[in-house]
Design an enzyme around this catalytic site. Sequence first.
Site, PDB file in Angstrom:
ATOM      1  N   LYS A 115     -18.246   3.994  -9.571  1.00 47.49           N
ATOM      2  CA  LYS A 115     -17.453   3.193  -9.063  1.00 47.49           C
ATOM      3  C   LYS A 115     -17.700   1.848 -10.143  1.00 47.49           C
ATOM      4  O   LYS A 115     -18.831   0.796 -10.214  1.00 47.49           O
ATOM      5  CB  LYS A 115     -18.071   2.242  -7.607  1.00 47.49           C
ATOM      6  CG  LYS A 115     -16.517   1.426  -7.247  1.00 47.49           C
ATOM      7  CD  LYS A 115     -17.323   1.572  -5.528  1.00 47.49           C
ATOM      8  CE  LYS A 115     -16.460   1.045  -4.524  1.00 47.49           C
ATOM      9  NZ  LYS A 115     -16.826   0.607  -3.314  1.00 47.49           N
ATOM     10  N   SER A 196     -13.172   0.913   0.100  1.00 50.82           N
ATOM     11  CA  SER A 196     -12.853   1.224  -1.427  1.00 50.82           C
ATOM     12  C   SER A 196     -13.250   1.740  -2.184  1.00 50.82           C
ATOM     13  O   SER A 196     -12.746   1.208  -3.736  1.00 50.82           O
ATOM     14  CB  SER A 196     -13.730  -0.238  -1.113  1.00 50.82           C
ATOM     15  OG  SER A 196     -14.921  -0.070  -1.948  1.00 50.82           O
ATOM     16  N   SER A 220     -16.873   2.348   3.249  1.00 51.64           N
ATOM     17  CA  SER A 220     -16.271   2.428   1.438  1.00 51.64           C
ATOM     18  C   SER A 220     -16.230   4.063   1.705  1.00 51.64           C
ATOM     19  O   SER A 220     -15.704   4.107  -0.137  1.00 51.64           O
ATOM     20  CB  SER A 220     -16.534   1.745   1.031  1.00 51.64           C
ATOM     21  OG  SER A 220     -15.611   1.078   1.658  1.00 51.64           O
TER      22      SER A 220
END
Length: 518
Positions: A115, A196, A220
């Site tokens: 990420k 997210s 997330s």
Amino acid sequence: MATNSSPLSVSLLSSLLLILLAILSSGSLTISSHGFSIREATVAELQLAFKQNRLTSRKLVEFYLGEIQRLNPVLRGAIEVNPDALRLADKADIERKVKAPRSLHGLHGIPVLVKDNIATKDNKMNTTSGSFALLGSIVPRNAFVVTKLINAGAIILGKASLSEWANFRGLAPNGWCARSGQGKNPYVLSADPCGSSSGSAISVAANMAAVTLGTETDGSILCPSSYNSVVGIKPTVGLTSRDGVIPISPKQDTVGPICRTVADAVYVLDAIVGFDRNDAATREASKYIPHGGYKQFLKPYGLNKKRLGIVRNPFVVNGSVVTKVFEHHIQTMRQRGAVVVDNLKIANIDDILNFSASGELVTLLAEFKVSLNSYLKGLVASPVRSLADVIAFNNKFSKLEKIKEYGQILFEAAQVTEGIDSDVKEAYSNLAKLSRNGLEKLMREKKLDAVVTPRSNFATVLAIGGYPGINVPAGYDSNGVPFGICFGGLKGTEPNLIEIAYGFEQATKIRKPPSFKP
Ligand SMILES: *[C@@H]1O[C@H](CO)[C@@H](O)[C@H](O)[C@H]1NC(C)=O
Ligand SMILES: *[C@@H]1O[C@H](CO)[C@@H](O)[C@H](O)[C@H]1NC(C)=O
Ligand SMILES: *[C@@H]1O[C@H](CO)[C@@H](O)[C@H](O)[C@H]1NC(C)=O
């Protein structure tokens, strides 16, 4: 942070998408060399293929780079690819050939996407949390978890997109960030990809990487894993170091794997856990790491004799497809030897799930300002050095960043906080009380190994206590949108949760590759 906000209106794009669909579904790159199929291959299968000389890391990286090139213009799960990936693959292939000690590590030669809020230093990639404000910033070192991945032999393939700033800026839809645009759910392109860690879940679901890393503050990892039919492990806070991770909250942030199978996620977890002198929380949590790691808990009959709690209110909604499937799964768990304790209640659950009533919002806003400022100050170079700078940047480049549309309400609310003051301390103590009288009490009184809930709505209960959870694919709704099942437990109980999650996965095998429906 994960929210279930409605996806962007895609009317303009829909006709374009139809054309692209034909391209998406026409993939013929499944077979690499010697008849070995890379698509959907697990880490164990990839390692076996390496060993049998049916696959090289170069072939593997070429496959994923090809899939990123083919799929990413629509899915937008990757934000950058590592310009050194092929060179690193060749290096891994040589190491394997000469039987270098490094080649014996569990993730040797395996491409991983991390990420974009996780720092990478060893190459030419940026670390921006999806925002142009951080483009060109230079991190002091790899995030600790990235160093651990590299030490385990992994190849950093690139950076995954995300809901910008891990969904702690404004009101942008899940999966959207300024740098790479709107991430798409590969099962149903118009559906929510959640966030997210959207790019990590999208990319691994669509076979754009072997495995990925995400981060979670509240939902997330668990939520995008649920929506993209993949496995996400949200570890106990402190089990994985947050050093080099663009922060929201030291109390709640955690780094974990998002992968296609429980076993893959466990291999990644084994690689990234551990004490880091740059993250104080890892000292306390490292006592939880079992001797011999987590692989030993991949037991096909892991559900046997496990005590599983079902908290219906408000997590199981009567009459929905998801609930029907969930009830069926409960039967399967019973058949596999689990003791299901039904109709349980968590004290003050309405307060726990209410950001403002629990105090969670107060703590996150205050912690975000303090810890982001500290992260930005620690950068070797950066266009922005404080939250105030980031807010000013967004105002200046409002067209580029869709500030007017999505705003920066959380940034602005965080900016007016004044450190960890008495209000924040009071909120901490309320959150601790809610956890103590809530999940802790329930699990101890009923002697539970896990609480089982559909989707990822249990994430907040886990978030405020720093507790772990695992999402496993559980089904697809009438539109073909995936949903997961969540196994949550107390701190350090990853061994139990892994046994349960693996036992469930082996009993059900729900995951199927994405179909790219419009
Ligand atoms: C990182 O950002 C710079 C712009 O600052 C860009 O030129 C470069 O291509 C980016 N790196 C990757 C791997 O995309
Ligand atoms: C949901 O269904 C169960 C029976 O399956 C029933 O006992 C319960 O009262 C229902 N709850 C609501 C809120 O309707
Ligand atoms: C959440 O709590 C606040 C009080 O802190 C209350 O005003 C609000 O109505 C609650 N929201 C919900 C949805 O219950």
